[in-house]
Design a protein around this motif. Structure first.
Motif, PDB file in Angstrom:
ATOM      1  N   ALA A  41       0.832  -1.212   0.000  1.00 33.80           N
ATOM      2  CA  ALA A  41       0.000   0.000   0.000  1.00 33.80           C
ATOM      3  C   ALA A  41       0.863   1.257   0.000  1.00 33.80           C
ATOM      4  O   ALA A  41       0.550   2.237  -0.689  1.00 33.80           O
ATOM      5  N   ILE A  42       1.953   1.236   0.755  1.00 33.87           N
ATOM      6  CA  ILE A  42       2.856   2.400   0.798  1.00 33.87           C
ATOM      7  C   ILE A  42       3.502   2.627  -0.561  1.00 33.87           C
ATOM      8  O   ILE A  42       3.547   3.754  -1.072  1.00 33.87           O
ATOM      9  N   LEU A  43       4.008   1.552  -1.166  1.00 34.32           N
ATOM     10  CA  LEU A  43       4.624   1.666  -2.485  1.00 34.32           C
ATOM     11  C   LEU A  43       3.604   2.137  -3.524  1.00 34.32           C
ATOM     12  O   LEU A  43       3.910   2.980  -4.380  1.00 34.32           O
ATOM     13  N   GLY A  44       2.396   1.601  -3.434  1.00 30.54           N
ATOM     14  CA  GLY A  44       1.349   2.009  -4.364  1.00 30.54           C
ATOM     15  C   GLY A  44       1.001   3.480  -4.213  1.00 30.54           C
ATOM     16  O   GLY A  44       0.803   4.194  -5.205  1.00 30.54           O
ATOM     17  N   ALA A  45       0.947   3.950  -2.967  1.00 30.59           N
ATOM     18  CA  ALA A  45       0.638   5.360  -2.719  1.00 30.59           C
ATOM     19  C   ALA A  45       1.716   6.271  -3.312  1.00 30.59           C
ATOM     20  O   ALA A  45       1.411   7.305  -3.911  1.00 30.59           O
ATOM     21  N   VAL A  46       2.986   5.866  -3.158  1.00 31.33           N
ATOM     22  CA  VAL A  46       4.083   6.656  -3.733  1.00 31.33           C
ATOM     23  C   VAL A  46       3.988   6.672  -5.251  1.00 31.33           C
ATOM     24  O   VAL A  46       4.112   7.729  -5.896  1.00 31.33           O
ATOM     25  N   ALA A  47       3.761   5.499  -5.841  1.00 33.16           N
ATOM     26  CA  ALA A  47       3.719   5.388  -7.298  1.00 33.16           C
ATOM     27  C   ALA A  47       2.602   6.232  -7.904  1.00 33.16           C
ATOM     28  O   ALA A  47       2.758   6.788  -9.000  1.00 33.16           O
ATOM     29  N   PHE A  48       1.477   6.344  -7.202  1.00 31.24           N
ATOM     30  CA  PHE A  48       0.337   7.061  -7.766  1.00 31.24           C
ATOM     31  C   PHE A  48       0.289   8.545  -7.383  1.00 31.24           C
ATOM     32  O   PHE A  48      -0.300   9.335  -8.109  1.00 31.24           O
ATOM     33  N   THR A  49       0.891   8.930  -6.261  1.00 31.66           N
ATOM     34  CA  THR A  49       0.802  10.339  -5.844  1.00 31.66           C
ATOM     35  C   THR A  49       1.964  11.197  -6.340  1.00 31.66           C
ATOM     36  O   THR A  49       1.767  12.373  -6.676  1.00 31.66           O
ATOM     37  N   PHE A  50       3.161  10.637  -6.423  1.00 32.32           N
ATOM     38  CA  PHE A  50       4.325  11.437  -6.796  1.00 32.32           C
ATOM     39  C   PHE A  50       4.205  12.060  -8.197  1.00 32.32           C
ATOM     40  O   PHE A  50       4.557  13.229  -8.384  1.00 32.32           O
ATOM     41  N   PRO A  51       3.716  11.319  -9.220  1.00 35.27           N
ATOM     42  CA  PRO A  51       3.579  11.960 -10.537  1.00 35.27           C
ATOM     43  C   PRO A  51       2.576  13.114 -10.521  1.00 35.27           C
ATOM     44  O   PRO A  51       2.784  14.119 -11.220  1.00 35.27           O
ATOM     45  N   VAL A  52       1.513  12.985  -9.728  1.00 38.10           N
ATOM     46  CA  VAL A  52       0.522  14.058  -9.643  1.00 38.10           C
ATOM     47  C   VAL A  52       1.150  15.302  -9.021  1.00 38.10           C
ATOM     48  O   VAL A  52       0.986  16.427  -9.523  1.00 38.10           O
ATOM     49  N   ILE A  53       1.888  15.114  -7.937  1.00 38.39           N
ATOM     50  CA  ILE A  53       2.574  16.247  -7.295  1.00 38.39           C
ATOM     51  C   ILE A  53       3.547  16.888  -8.277  1.00 38.39           C
ATOM     52  O   ILE A  53       3.697  18.114  -8.325  1.00 38.39           O
ATOM     53  N   GLY A  54       4.185  16.066  -9.096  1.00 36.53           N
ATOM     54  CA  GLY A  54       5.161  16.570 -10.055  1.00 36.53           C
ATOM     55  C   GLY A  54       4.591  17.555 -11.055  1.00 36.53           C
ATOM     56  O   GLY A  54       5.330  18.375 -11.620  1.00 36.53           O
ATOM     57  N   LEU A  55       3.299  17.500 -11.303  1.00 38.93           N
ATOM     58  CA  LEU A  55       2.664  18.441 -12.233  1.00 38.93           C
ATOM     59  C   LEU A  55       2.592  19.855 -11.669  1.00 38.93           C
ATOM     60  O   LEU A  55       2.409  20.815 -12.426  1.00 38.93           O
ATOM     61  N   PHE A  56       2.742  20.001 -10.352  1.00 40.48           N
ATOM     62  CA  PHE A  56       2.507  21.298  -9.711  1.00 40.48           C
ATOM     63  C   PHE A  56       3.762  21.930  -9.118  1.00 40.48           C
ATOM     64  O   PHE A  56       3.677  23.018  -8.569  1.00 40.48           O
ATOM     65  N   VAL A  57       4.907  21.259  -9.202  1.00 37.15           N
ATOM     66  CA  VAL A  57       6.120  21.795  -8.575  1.00 37.15           C
ATOM     67  C   VAL A  57       7.166  22.098  -9.635  1.00 37.15           C
ATOM     68  O   VAL A  57       6.999  21.800 -10.822  1.00 37.15           O
ATOM     69  N   ASN A  58       8.271  22.689  -9.193  1.00 34.31           N
ATOM     70  CA  ASN A  58       9.396  23.011 -10.060  1.00 34.31           C
ATOM     71  C   ASN A  58       9.876  21.771 -10.809  1.00 34.31           C
ATOM     72  O   ASN A  58       9.896  20.671 -10.261  1.00 34.31           O
TER      73      ASN A  58
END
Length: 356
Positions: A52-69
């Motif tokens: 679940a932790i790995l899945g959360a990282v895999a799915f949330t990090f790309p989304v965050i990447g759309l909004f940061v430097n």
């Protein structure tokens, strides 16, 4: 310029919605392990907590990447891809064509945040490769006799025939090629959008009620095609300084699918989208088992006949890898828990039912 950013923001929004919808529909597959269906390439199964932790990282990090430097976003993306690769190693079924497409689009939007012309090129490479090679893979009897009839409008005054099935495959391939031709690009985009709408309708609860997890992906591809349609008048094929990205996209969406036309490449790396080439495994159990009761295709018989692909889709929301070696691993898992499991067969289920 304002129109470009509007198009891009819409594309970002659709990507986030479809990506998270895929995570929800495939929650039991991407965030949990399964005692019978999980097939690890390293012969080790991790617990649900770590999964679940790995899945959360895999799915949330790309989304965050759309909004940061972009510099930070690049490392978030690399981390997400690395973690997704780990998830695949612990369960091969998590490697799917639609996940590769999603990550390709995320990569393009994140790394080309300020370069509209190269973003157009990147999305064009992804889309054209998908349709060209997916269409070529469909030029076989399996697609024509099994898959294509399910997508046909049987209410029309003329009946489906094999020529129509082959025409579907040729049309998809030609439309993918037309995406590369500026004068034909808008026509091809419209044709492919209609194709996706038909697939969504046929796979959804309105018709076949089958394989919901690919519906968000179809919506995502419609958004990509609309972007290409709207930008095709004033964007040209351009690589610029993004040579590494373009080579990477070319590898996954052109080179591997092209090689798979002449030699073996794992199906989920080959863009064999509903190609009709996949093996569907059917499990026979010598006695009734409560766990499989709702999936039993022969309730009146002493034995059970189970479609493992249906079982996986309903239990986990993700499909089973079609390679026979993968089915063999699943059979070992099942026999360790259910000794009366007989074997997995790849014959037409109607013929199997006649033998039981």
């Amino acid at each position: 310029m304002k129109s470009y950013f509007t198009n891009r923001y819409i594309l970002n929004a659709v990507l986030i919605i479809c990506w998270l919808a895929t995570a929800i529909l495939g929650f039991n597959g991407f965030f949990k392990s399964h005692d019978l269906l999980t097939v690890s390439s390293i012969n080790y199964q991790i617990g649900n907590g770590l999964t679940a932790i790995l899945g959360a990282v895999a799915f949330t990090f790309p989304v965050i990447g759309l909004f940061v430097n972009v510099r930070i976003a690049k490392w978030l993306l690399i981390t997400a891809v690395f973690v997704y690769t780990l998830l695949i190693l612990f369960d091969l079924h998590r490697l799917t064509p639609y996940m590769i497409v999603y990550l390709g689009i995320f990569t393009s939007l994140i790394l080309l945040k300020y370069d509209s012309s190269v973003l157009f090129t990147a999305l064009l490479i992804i889309a054209s490769g998908i349709y060209i090679f997916s269409g070529l893979h469909k030029l076989n009897a399996g697609f024509v006799t099994d898959i294509a009839p399910r997508l046909w409008f049987h209410s029309l005054p003329f009946s489906y025939n094999n020529s129509i099935g082959y025409s579907f495959a040729i049309l998809e391939t030609v439309a993918g090629l037309f995406l590369l031709i500026p004068l034909a690009r808008k026509f091809a985009s419209i044709l492919l959008i209609v194709m996706h709408l038909i697939i969504i309708w046929k796979l959804g609860p309105w018709k076949l009620d089958w394989n919901y997890i690919v519906i968000p992906w179809n919506v995502m591809m419609i958004a990509v095609l609309i972007f290409l349609f709207r930008k095709s008048s004033f964007c040209k094929f351009k690589i610029g300084a993004a040579r590494g990205l373009i080579i990477t996209l070319g590898f996954f969406f052109w080179l591997l699918p092209a090689i798979s036309q002449v030699t073996w490449i794992p199906e989920n790396l080959s863009m064999m989208l509903y190609s009709g080439k996949s093996k569907s495994g059917y499990l026979i159990i010598e006695e009734k088992v409560d766990r499989f009761k709702s999936y039993d295709r022969t309730p009146e018989n002493d034995k059970m006949l189970i479609s493992l692909q249906q079982y996986s889709m309903e239990e986990r929301g993700i499909a089973i890898h079609p390679e026979i070696e993968i089915y063999d691993e699943i059979l070992e898992n099942i026999k360790s828990k259910i000794p009366t499991a007989d074997s997995i067969y790849y014959t037409n289920p109607k013929k199997l039912m006649e033998k039981l």
